[in-house]
Scaffold this motif. Structure first.
Motif, PDB file in Angstrom:
ATOM      1  N   ARG A 522      28.587  16.059  33.379  1.00  0.00           N
ATOM      2  CA  ARG A 522      27.531  16.402  33.769  1.00  0.00           C
ATOM      3  C   ARG A 522      27.517  17.850  33.862  1.00  0.00           C
ATOM      4  NH1 ARG A 522      26.268  11.384  34.356  1.00  0.00           N
ATOM      5  NH2 ARG A 522      26.720  11.973  37.477  1.00  0.00           N
ATOM      6  N   ALA A 523      28.689  18.183  34.766  1.00  0.00           N
ATOM      7  CA  ALA A 523      28.558  19.099  35.655  1.00  0.00           C
ATOM      8  C   ALA A 523      28.588  20.660  34.550  1.00  0.00           C
ATOM      9  CB  ALA A 523      29.881  19.084  37.092  1.00  0.00           C
ATOM     10  N   LEU A 524      29.452  20.467  33.493  1.00  0.00           N
ATOM     11  CA  LEU A 524      29.978  21.055  32.999  1.00  0.00           C
ATOM     12  C   LEU A 524      28.626  22.025  32.606  1.00  0.00           C
ATOM     13  CD1 LEU A 524      31.749  23.342  32.055  1.00  0.00           C
ATOM     14  CD2 LEU A 524      32.656  21.985  30.170  1.00  0.00           C
ATOM     15  N   GLU A 525      27.499  21.628  31.947  1.00  0.00           N
ATOM     16  CA  GLU A 525      26.223  20.812  31.297  1.00  0.00           C
ATOM     17  C   GLU A 525      25.164  21.893  31.983  1.00  0.00           C
ATOM     18  OE1 GLU A 525      25.139  17.063  29.956  1.00  0.00           O
ATOM     19  OE2 GLU A 525      26.590  17.051  28.419  1.00  0.00           O
ATOM     20  N   ARG A 526      25.486  21.420  33.388  1.00  0.00           N
ATOM     21  CA  ARG A 526      24.210  21.717  34.047  1.00  0.00           C
ATOM     22  C   ARG A 526      24.580  23.065  34.748  1.00  0.00           C
ATOM     23  NH1 ARG A 526      22.851  16.190  37.126  1.00  0.00           N
ATOM     24  NH2 ARG A 526      22.120  15.161  35.039  1.00  0.00           N
ATOM     25  N   ARG A 527      25.291  23.436  34.502  1.00  0.00           N
ATOM     26  CA  ARG A 527      26.051  25.092  34.788  1.00  0.00           C
ATOM     27  C   ARG A 527      26.501  24.968  36.877  1.00  0.00           C
ATOM     28  NH1 ARG A 527      26.658  28.641  31.578  1.00  0.00           N
ATOM     29  NH2 ARG A 527      27.555  30.148  33.604  1.00  0.00           N
ATOM     30  N   GLU A 528      26.597  23.521  37.034  1.00  0.00           N
ATOM     31  CA  GLU A 528      27.757  23.459  38.820  1.00  0.00           C
ATOM     32  C   GLU A 528      28.947  24.055  39.131  1.00  0.00           C
ATOM     33  OE1 GLU A 528      27.646  19.207  39.165  1.00  0.00           O
ATOM     34  OE2 GLU A 528      24.713  19.004  38.716  1.00  0.00           O
ATOM     35  N   PHE A 529      29.583  24.376  37.480  1.00  0.00           N
ATOM     36  CA  PHE A 529      31.275  25.021  38.105  1.00  0.00           C
ATOM     37  C   PHE A 529      30.602  26.462  38.473  1.00  0.00           C
ATOM     38  CE2 PHE A 529      32.728  21.290  36.437  1.00  0.00           C
ATOM     39  CZ  PHE A 529      33.804  21.030  36.728  1.00  0.00           C
ATOM     40  N   ALA A 530      31.294  27.097  39.477  1.00  0.00           N
ATOM     41  CA  ALA A 530      31.304  28.403  40.161  1.00  0.00           C
ATOM     42  C   ALA A 530      32.127  29.307  39.931  1.00  0.00           C
ATOM     43  CB  ALA A 530      30.422  28.697  41.045  1.00  0.00           C
ATOM     44  N   LEU A 531      33.309  30.357  39.850  1.00  0.00           N
ATOM     45  CA  LEU A 531      34.346  31.314  40.166  1.00  0.00           C
ATOM     46  C   LEU A 531      33.746  31.956  42.088  1.00  0.00           C
ATOM     47  CD1 LEU A 531      35.024  31.801  36.580  1.00  0.00           C
ATOM     48  CD2 LEU A 531      35.646  30.563  37.481  1.00  0.00           C
ATOM     49  N   HIS A 532      35.219  32.043  42.494  1.00  0.00           N
ATOM     50  CA  HIS A 532      34.697  33.063  43.613  1.00  0.00           C
ATOM     51  C   HIS A 532      35.898  33.948  42.688  1.00  0.00           C
ATOM     52  CE1 HIS A 532      32.445  30.301  46.265  1.00  0.00           C
ATOM     53  NE2 HIS A 532      32.079  30.836  44.891  1.00  0.00           N
ATOM     54  N   TYR A 533      36.288  35.202  43.442  1.00  0.00           N
ATOM     55  CA  TYR A 533      36.963  36.188  43.063  1.00  0.00           C
ATOM     56  C   TYR A 533      37.717  36.593  44.606  1.00  0.00           C
ATOM     57  CZ  TYR A 533      35.154  36.621  38.599  1.00  0.00           C
ATOM     58  OH  TYR A 533      34.496  35.870  38.257  1.00  0.00           O
ATOM     59  N   GLN A 534      39.292  36.772  44.438  1.00  0.00           N
ATOM     60  CA  GLN A 534      40.377  36.786  45.478  1.00  0.00           C
ATOM     61  C   GLN A 534      40.765  37.502  44.877  1.00  0.00           C
ATOM     62  OE1 GLN A 534      43.259  33.897  46.950  1.00  0.00           O
ATOM     63  NE2 GLN A 534      43.057  34.866  48.620  1.00  0.00           N
ATOM     64  N   PRO A 535      40.841  39.500  45.939  1.00  0.00           N
ATOM     65  CA  PRO A 535      41.441  40.774  45.484  1.00  0.00           C
ATOM     66  C   PRO A 535      42.782  40.235  45.794  1.00  0.00           C
ATOM     67  CG  PRO A 535      39.964  41.000  46.748  1.00  0.00           C
ATOM     68  CD  PRO A 535      39.862  39.365  47.104  1.00  0.00           C
ATOM     69  N   LYS A 536      42.967  41.281  44.824  1.00  0.00           N
ATOM     70  CA  LYS A 536      45.278  41.307  44.211  1.00  0.00           C
ATOM     71  C   LYS A 536      45.715  42.510  44.774  1.00  0.00           C
ATOM     72  CE  LYS A 536      47.201  39.234  41.428  1.00  0.00           C
ATOM     73  NZ  LYS A 536      47.155  38.346  39.982  1.00  0.00           N
ATOM     74  N   LEU A 537      45.888  43.174  45.863  1.00  0.00           N
ATOM     75  CA  LEU A 537      46.369  44.700  46.603  1.00  0.00           C
ATOM     76  C   LEU A 537      47.462  45.324  46.445  1.00  0.00           C
ATOM     77  CD1 LEU A 537      45.105  46.732  48.544  1.00  0.00           C
ATOM     78  CD2 LEU A 537      46.362  45.614  50.290  1.00  0.00           C
ATOM     79  N   ALA A 538      47.087  46.181  45.385  1.00  0.00           N
ATOM     80  CA  ALA A 538      48.786  46.492  45.217  1.00  0.00           C
ATOM     81  C   ALA A 538      49.366  47.549  46.806  1.00  0.00           C
ATOM     82  CB  ALA A 538      48.419  48.080  44.081  1.00  0.00           C
ATOM     83  N   LEU A 539      50.894  46.583  47.651  1.00  0.00           N
ATOM     84  CA  LEU A 539      50.801  46.746  48.399  1.00  0.00           C
ATOM     85  C   LEU A 539      51.269  48.803  48.728  1.00  0.00           C
ATOM     86  CD1 LEU A 539      52.845  43.385  49.453  1.00  0.00           C
ATOM     87  CD2 LEU A 539      49.858  44.718  50.007  1.00  0.00           C
ATOM     88  N   ALA A 540      51.925  48.758  47.701  1.00  0.00           N
ATOM     89  CA  ALA A 540      52.462  50.597  47.810  1.00  0.00           C
ATOM     90  C   ALA A 540      51.393  52.025  48.314  1.00  0.00           C
ATOM     91  CB  ALA A 540      53.543  51.078  46.436  1.00  0.00           C
ATOM     92  N   SER A 541      50.312  51.843  47.385  1.00  0.00           N
ATOM     93  CA  SER A 541      48.849  52.125  47.096  1.00  0.00           C
ATOM     94  C   SER A 541      47.901  51.772  48.087  1.00  0.00           C
ATOM     95  CB  SER A 541      48.441  52.446  45.819  1.00  0.00           C
ATOM     96  OG  SER A 541      47.677  51.180  45.703  1.00  0.00           O
ATOM     97  N   GLY A 542      48.028  50.320  48.356  1.00  0.00           N
ATOM     98  CA  GLY A 542      46.400  49.625  49.416  1.00  0.00           C
ATOM     99  C   GLY A 542      44.887  49.944  48.030  1.00  0.00           C
ATOM    100  N   ARG A 543      45.474  49.895  46.770  1.00  0.00           N
ATOM    101  CA  ARG A 543      44.479  50.338  46.438  1.00  0.00           C
ATOM    102  C   ARG A 543      44.369  47.806  45.597  1.00  0.00           C
ATOM    103  NH1 ARG A 543      42.774  54.775  44.085  1.00  0.00           N
ATOM    104  NH2 ARG A 543      42.797  54.090  42.440  1.00  0.00           N
ATOM    105  N   VAL A 544      43.164  48.386  45.167  1.00  0.00           N
ATOM    106  CA  VAL A 544      42.651  46.566  44.696  1.00  0.00           C
ATOM    107  C   VAL A 544      43.174  47.143  43.633  1.00  0.00           C
ATOM    108  CG1 VAL A 544      41.199  44.425  44.853  1.00  0.00           C
ATOM    109  CG2 VAL A 544      40.967  45.899  46.384  1.00  0.00           C
ATOM    110  N   VAL A 545      43.954  46.262  42.493  1.00  0.00           N
ATOM    111  CA  VAL A 545      44.175  46.585  41.244  1.00  0.00           C
ATOM    112  C   VAL A 545      43.411  44.728  40.677  1.00  0.00           C
ATOM    113  CG1 VAL A 545      46.217  47.968  41.930  1.00  0.00           C
ATOM    114  CG2 VAL A 545      47.166  45.443  41.845  1.00  0.00           C
ATOM    115  N   GLY A 546      44.020  43.932  41.380  1.00  0.00           N
ATOM    116  CA  GLY A 546      43.223  42.685  40.345  1.00  0.00           C
ATOM    117  C   GLY A 546      42.029  42.053  41.487  1.00  0.00           C
ATOM    118  N   ALA A 547      42.063  40.577  40.376  1.00  0.00           N
ATOM    119  CA  ALA A 547      41.612  39.950  40.963  1.00  0.00           C
ATOM    120  C   ALA A 547      41.676  38.250  40.681  1.00  0.00           C
ATOM    121  CB  ALA A 547      40.200  40.122  41.564  1.00  0.00           C
ATOM    122  N   GLU A 548      41.848  36.876  41.767  1.00  0.00           N
ATOM    123  CA  GLU A 548      42.089  36.174  41.064  1.00  0.00           C
ATOM    124  C   GLU A 548      41.081  35.606  40.873  1.00  0.00           C
ATOM    125  OE1 GLU A 548      44.559  31.835  40.765  1.00  0.00           O
ATOM    126  OE2 GLU A 548      45.349  33.859  42.432  1.00  0.00           O
ATOM    127  N   ALA A 549      40.408  34.612  39.599  1.00  0.00           N
ATOM    128  CA  ALA A 549      39.246  33.876  39.573  1.00  0.00           C
ATOM    129  C   ALA A 549      39.718  32.156  40.222  1.00  0.00           C
ATOM    130  CB  ALA A 549      39.020  34.083  37.912  1.00  0.00           C
TER     131      ALA A 549
END
Length: 771
Positions: A522-549
């Motif tokens: 029922r949760a899937l049908e009612r769209r009760e699931f949601a995605l949060h995104y956590q950034p992934k940082l390139a340590l050499a450049s300090g730039r955000v290159v990705g995110a994990e859902a």
């Protein structure tokens, strides 16, 4: 002398004349009133038969409900319903239906949808076609009736709730109304029985084929509850029609010829008595009285014994006349009722395959023990029984179970009972024992099972796992003790320890977790699931290159739930295969939307073992990339080491296909699983994610620091980028950057965010060019 002879003749003439007059008058009255007597007696027998038929239907309905209750009380069956394991539910329904003669078996959800139907395998769910029975069951707890099914066959139907512990569904059993059914009721009621549908068709009948055709041609549908005379092939019957559900009626027929034959026989006997026995009237009357009264008294005593439920003593009346026939009928009735009661008892209390007591009998046995006395419930589950069934067939499996049951019976302690629960599970209840006894008993039982069993010339090695629960320490009633013992048995199977005690295992998953399994769809049908995104940082450049859902569940009652609260149950039940396509669709759509906004980060999604082994995974990823016009490198799939180890060959094949598409692949939680270096060098992956258990203790644990440093070197040597997850502080981040780690992820960089918040957060950092 003449006077005396005259008086004697006169007395004789008077008495004989009176007797002749009475006999002739009686014969005349009998002759003139015979037809009326026959009709009245026939109507009386028909009315009695109709009343008896109603009682038989009620009794039969109770027996069917009892047979259904045996199934609904099965723990494994209730668990399969709760987890929506349709394959197991169908298998249990088919096996149970074949044992009790039910041709139709259904499981109906609480909202009236047919979840499983043995007559409509593989077809979509549909509303339960007999709403009135379902409503009656909802009002009364259970219900029964008669109705026509899709195959135009009339069935006796029972609807019984499935409780776990509250009502979770209904089980529906349909027993065909056929000729065998009609013959059984005909023998019990003494009448000919026919079942006619509203359209005039005869569904079942105890009549011979010719009489059946004649009955159909007589427009039997016009009969009602008032007795009527009916002629079939020259024979006269009294007939009455009774309602039998909304779509059929039962026609009861009583043959007038049977009543008339008995009456004519009585007339002939009276004529013989009148013609040849007048001279012996007085003496003969006394003898006849004794001859009639004695057997009738015997039959009356026998009837009282049968009424009291005593069927042990035979009806010993031997006579060639109607009384003898009546006595034979009494004896036949006694043996028939005794046999049916024994059959009912066997169905209710005995396992038909092994002859051992069943779960109901075991429960009654435990309930009959002293509540204050100690007792143990031990559940044995055979190991590797399913492969034997699959390889050698169910007949061999059945004979194996019979021999196992006989072997276990030899191990039964003096104060105990052995029963077969279902499938390959057996249970012992033993009085006055403790844990020390349990260890010895388990050792002896497992040793006995270790000896091979020969079936059809084949030596079969079987073993088992045993779980033991104690009363009162682990519970007091049978349901609780069985559940605890079964949990212990399953734990022993997983650990391959042979046996386990319930106190060592615990109570199993709490009810609220089991309810989550049913709520996820029922949760899937009612769209009760949601995605949060956590950034992934390139340590050499300090730039955000990705995110994990990361998946979250906004439960309407429990609030925001992390994946650890529900994903394990989704994987156990297989529902993860419905969640993952939705998650990948959402991730692909979000990646495409962000790229149109100039945010070109690589989005990562986690795959479980079931997902990785899913043959449709590669096709799904191709479709998502084409639908959202995404380059394959815009998505990354993260796989745990444990998922790789479940079926390495199939996992490697799917990974190779995904890599060929161009998707990025990452090994998640590296170091916490069991993957060997031989698999690592052959996997077509692009990234290693070091498990956070090593990152959080870099400063305090030189060993963890050495492991992380060597893992970074190993990943670079294999041409892989290395990601460290779980970075909680600036010192850890600086250490990893100095050690050459490529990408970092953790709460120090950022907590997971919803998509709009992630876009706002990333806009405050250095611009990321679109690739």
């Amino acid at each position: 002398m003449t006077l005396f002879r005259t008086l004697e003749r006169r007395i004789a003439i008077v008495f004989v004349g009176l007797l002749v007059f009475v006999v002739l008058l009686m014969l005349l009255i009998v002759a003139h009133s015979g037809e009326a007597i026959i009709l009245a007696e026939s109507q009386r027998q028909l009315a009695a038969g109709a009343r008896n038929f109603g009682s038989l239907i009620d009794r039969d309905q109770r027996q069917l409900e009892l047979a259904a209750s045996v199934l609904t009380g099965d723990f494994g069956f209730r668990e399969a319903i709760a987890t929506q394991d349709r394959a197991t539910v169908h298998s249990v329904l088919r096996n149970h239906g074949s044992r009790i003669g039910a041709r139709v078996m259904m499981v109906v959800s609480l909202d009236g949808q047919v979840m499983v139907d043995t007559q409509r395998l593989g077809k979509a769910a549909r509303p339960f076609p007999f709403g009135d029975l379902l409503r009656a069951a909802q009002e009364n707890g259970r219900s029964g009736g008669v109705a026509l099914m899709d195959d135009a066959q009339l069935y006796q139907i029972v609807v019984v709730p499935i409780m776990a512990p509250v009502r979770i569904a209904w089980v529906v059993m349909g027993f065909p109304v056929e000729d065998a059914w009609a013959l059984e009721f005909s023998r019990a009621s003494g009448l000919d029985v026919s079942v006619i549908t509203a359209g005039g068709g005869i569904q079942a009948s105890s009549l011979a084929p010719g009489l059946r055709v004649a009955l159909k041609g007589q427009q039997a549908a016009a009969l009602d509850e008032q007795p009527r005379q009916l002629a079939l092939e020259g024979r006269n019957y009294h007939a009455v029609a009774l309602r039998f559900g909304p779509q059929a009626r039962v026609v009861l027929l009583h043959s007038l010829e049977h009543s008339e034959a008995a009456f004519r026989e009585l007339e002939r006997i009276l004529e013989l008595i009148a013609g040849a026995g007048i001279a012996l009237f007085v003496v003969g009357s006394f003898g006849l009285a004794r001859r009639i009264a004695g057997p009738l008294n015997t039959l009356a005593r026998a009837a009282r014994r049968i009424e009291a439920g005593d069927y042990s003593e035979a009806v010993a009346v031997e006579a060639p006349d109607e009384i003898g026939q009546l006595a034979a009928g009494f004896e036949s009735m006694r043996t028939g009722i005794a046999a049916r009661e024994q059959k009912i008892v066997r169905l209710a209390y005995e396992d038909t395959l092994t002859g051992l007591p069943n779960r109901i009998r075991l429960t009654e046995y435990l309930d009959g023990l002293d509540p204050a006395a100690a007792a143990a419930v031990a559940v044995l589950g055979l190991d590797r029984f399913a492969p034997i069934n699959d390889a050698l067939g169910h007949p061999v499996g059945d004979r194996l179970l019979q021999q196992v049951g006989a072997r276990l019976a030899g191990l039964l302690p003096p104060r105990g009972m052995l029963a077969r629960l279902w499938g390959d599970e057996f249970a012992f209840v033993v009085e006055g024992v403790d844990e020390q006894w349990a260890h010895k008993f388990a050792a002896s039982l497992l040793a006995a099972l270790h000896e091979p069993i020969e079936v059809d010339g084949q030596r079969l090695d079987v073993s088992g796992s045993l779980g033991v629960a104690f009363r009162p320490a682990d519970g007091r009633d049978m349901d609780v003790l069985l559940r605890r013992a079964e949990l212990a048995m399953y734990s022993a199977k997983r650990r391959q320890s042979g046996y386990a005690l319930a106190g060592e295992v615990g109570d199993g998953p709490p009810p609220e977790q089991l309810s989550l399994i049913g709520e996820m769809r029922r949760a899937l049908e009612r769209r009760e699931f949601a995605l949060h995104y956590q950034p992934k940082l390139a340590l050499a450049s300090g730039r955000v290159v990705g995110a994990e859902a990361l998946l979250r569940w906004q439960h309407p009652e429990r609030g925001m739930m992390p994946p650890t609260r529900f994903i394990p149950f989704a994987e156990q039940t297989g529902f993860i295969r419905e969640i993952t396509p939705w998650l990948l669709e959402e991730v692909a759509a979000q990646a495409a939307a962000w790229r149109r906004q100039g945010i070109a980060v690589v989005l990562s999604a986690n795959l479980s073992a079931r997902d990785l082994l899913n043959p449709d995974l590669v096709g799904l990823m191709r479709r998502l990339l084409a639908t959202h016009d995404l380059p394959a490198a815009a998505l990354c799939l993260e796989i745990t080491e444990s998922a790789l180890m479940e079926d390495p060959a199939l996992a490697l094949s799917h990974l190779a296909e995904l890599a060929a598409i161009g998707l990025k692949l990452s090994i998640d939680d590296y170091g916490a699983g069991q993957a060997s270096l031989s698999y690592l060098k052959s996997l077509p992956v692009h990234e290693l994610k070091i498990d956070q258990s090593f990152i959080g203790s870099l400063a305090a644990s030189p060993k963890d620091a050495a492991i992380v440093r060597s893992t970074i070197a190993l990943g670079h040597a294999l041409g892989l980028s290395v990601v460290a997850e779980g970075i909680e502080g600036e010192a850890d981040l600086a250490w990893l950057a100095a050690a050459g780690c490529d990408v970092g992820q953790g709460y120090f960089i950022s907590r997971p965010m919803e998509a709009p918040a992630f876009a706002d957060w990333i806009s405050t950092r250095a611009a990321i060019p679109v690739v």
